[in-house]
Enzyme design. Structure first.
Site, PDB file in Angstrom:
ATOM      1  N   GLU A   1       0.829  -1.218   0.000  1.00 25.48           N
ATOM      2  CA  GLU A   1       0.000   0.000   0.000  1.00 25.48           C
ATOM      3  C   GLU A   1       0.857   1.258   0.000  1.00 25.48           C
ATOM      4  OE1 GLU A   1      -3.223   0.030   2.842  1.00 25.48           O
ATOM      5  OE2 GLU A   1      -3.316   2.217   2.792  1.00 25.48           O
TER       6      GLU A   1
ATOM      7  N   LYS B   1      -7.164  -0.558  11.634  1.00 27.47           N
ATOM      8  CA  LYS B   1      -6.581  -1.003  10.353  1.00 27.47           C
ATOM      9  C   LYS B   1      -5.351  -0.157  10.046  1.00 27.47           C
ATOM     10  CE  LYS B   1      -6.131  -1.228   5.676  1.00 27.47           C
ATOM     11  NZ  LYS B   1      -5.268  -0.406   4.835  1.00 27.47           N
TER      12      LYS B   1
ATOM     13  N   ASP C   1       4.205 -14.010  11.730  1.00 32.49           N
ATOM     14  CA  ASP C   1       2.916 -14.464  11.220  1.00 32.49           C
ATOM     15  C   ASP C   1       1.875 -13.341  11.403  1.00 32.49           C
ATOM     16  OD1 ASP C   1       0.401 -15.596  10.950  1.00 32.49           O
ATOM     17  OD2 ASP C   1       0.922 -17.451  11.973  1.00 32.49           O
TER      18      ASP C   1
ATOM     19  N   HIS D   1      -2.597  10.667  -0.012  1.00 33.37           N
ATOM     20  CA  HIS D   1      -2.750   9.281  -0.424  1.00 33.37           C
ATOM     21  C   HIS D   1      -2.723   9.159  -1.944  1.00 33.37           C
ATOM     22  CE1 HIS D   1      -3.817   5.302   1.009  1.00 33.37           C
ATOM     23  NE2 HIS D   1      -4.446   5.164  -0.145  1.00 33.37           N
TER      24      HIS D   1
END
Ligand code: MEV
Length: 436
Positions: free
Chosen positions: A84, A275, A291, A388
């Site tokens: 991202e 998030k 992990d 962004h």
């Protein structure tokens, strides 16, 4: 034919050939889709092929670094693997901001991991309790071959208890164990211990008429919920030193604290807020061969521990000081697993100057906090899209097949404009028309 038997037995070339015949029958040399990502170093390629099953190619993610993370007085350059755009830039920006305000302060609160043998028991509870008390030392003794090495290094099984879960589910009990696995994530160690406990339980039940066959062991597995493997990261500064784009001092602090209050009050915002934290956390987890699914599952369960899903971070004002902190469970390893196998993971750990698991927990928490700081800062000031989409601009260029010269012209054109895919596509069309 999309159905196939014995796929796993095919060679890699045969697997690719089957994929090409089945899904790309009209494309000449479709195998190159898969083959162009193969590494020319055959040993390296073999290593990657053998991480999982049915490998047909490599799947690349960018590997980047975010410098200037001042953590407890020591500076780290943090490796991050993520697709991202803007995540690494945001982490770096926040690291730089806090570097000149004392940096990050961290603390490992606990490092305990947990696992369970889940079973049903249909007899008298007191018989089960007596049986458990009798066999508990034996279960631990019989697990000795598994635990000996870990114990030598100072870790091992730290408790083994019987838990009555019949309130949650009829006849449901657990053998609940806790572990200290030091620098290993410890999944194999924990699961092996649990399976050994289950086996001893079975063997001893045969000799005890009060237990006999009145039980069913369903499974033995570690838990990725590790609320006692906790780390905290914090930043603070005098309110007057807080500067978030056009917002300064008290105004910035107030709005930031409001944003955090919203993330605590509303599950929709909390999920997106967390998030953003995981953007930073997962990238370091991936780069260091840990992990990320386990970390994600554990973090979100922790966020919901009160019964309501809330923000993992908190911001508050005390007197003239602004505080921002993140607390979350992180069961990480810096030895074993991929950490010794994957060459880039080894490199990532070297860039971090070979941290132990406790240090890595602290570094990861700081990147989560930094990420969250940048995201919330953008949201409460200029909005997220401006920065962004700027970062995303290059991805759009690549999607549209823009040349380097076209990218240069378009970057300059969009410098002071809001970026949307359609606008970029239109602008590119115009340039090309002018060129022809
Ligand atoms: C995007 O990947 C992450 C954010 O949505 C996080 C947030 O809203 O806090 C920007």
């Amino acid at each position: 034919m999309k159905q196939i038997d014995g796929f796993s037995k095919l060679t890699k070339a045969q697997k690719i050939a089957w994929l090409c015949d089945t899904y790309f029958p009209n494309i000449e040399n479709a195998a190159s889709f898969f083959e162009k990502y193969h590494n020319a170093d055959t040993d390296l390629q073999k290593l990657h092929d053998e991480f999982i099953e049915n490998t047909v190619s490599n799947y690349y993610l960018p590997f980047a670094v975010a410098p200037n993370f001042l953590i407890n007085g020591r500076t780290y350059t943090v490796p991050m693997a993520i697709e991202e755009s803007s995540v690494v830039a945001a982490a770096s920006r926040a690291a730089k901001f806090w570097q000149s305000r004392g940096g990050f302060h961290t603390e490992v609160l606990s490092t305990e991991k947990t696992g369970h043998v889940h079973f049903f028991f249909y007899g008298e509870k007191t018989n089960l309790e007596n049986f458990f008390n009798h066999i508990q030392p034996l279960m631990l003794a019989k697990a000795q071959p598994i635990t000996a090495n870990m114990e030598k290094r100072g870790g091992g099984i730290t408790s083994l208890t019987l838990v009555d879960k019949t309130d949650a589910l009829a006849h449901y009990y657990q053998l609940s164990a806790t572990f200290e696995t030091l620098d290993a994530m410890g999944a194999n160690f924990i699961n092996s211990c649990l399976e050994s406990f289950a086996q001893t339980f079975r063997e001893e039940a045969e000799r005890d008429a009060s237990i006999g066959d009145k039980y069913e062991i369903v499974m033995s597995i570690l838990s990725n919920y590790v609320p006692n493997c906790l780390v905290r990261a914090k930043v603070q500064c005098p309110i007057e030193e807080l500067e978030i784009a056009q917002l300064k001092g008290a105004e910035a602090a107030k709005k930031f604290v409001q944003a955090l209050a919203i993330a605590n009050a509303d599950v929709y915002r909390a999920t997106t807020h967390n998030k953003g934290i995981m953007n930073g956390i997962d990238s370091v987890i991936l780069a260091t061969g840990n992990d990320f699914r386990a970390i994600e599952a554990g973090a979100h369960a922790y966020a919901a521990r009160s019964g309501q899903y809330k923000s993992l971070s908190a911001a508050w004002i005390e007197g003239d000081t602004f505080f921002f902190a993140l607390e979350l469970p992180l069961a990480l390893g810096t030895v074993g697993g991929l950490t010794t196998l994957h060459p880039l993971v080894k490199t990532a750990l070297e860039i971090l100057e070979k941290p132990n698991a406790r240090e890595l927990m602290q570094i990861v928490a700081c990147v989560g906090l930094a990420q969250n700081f940048s995201a919330v800062s953008s949201l409460i000031s200029l909005g997220i899209q401006k920065g962004h989409m700027k970062m995303h601009l290059n991805n759009i260029f690549n999607q549209l097949g823009a040349t380097e010269e076209e990218k240069r012209v378009l970057s300059s054109y969009f410098k002071d404009k809001t970026v949307t895919y359609n606008d970029v596509a239109e602008a590119l069309k115009k340039i090309r028309k002018l060129e022809n």
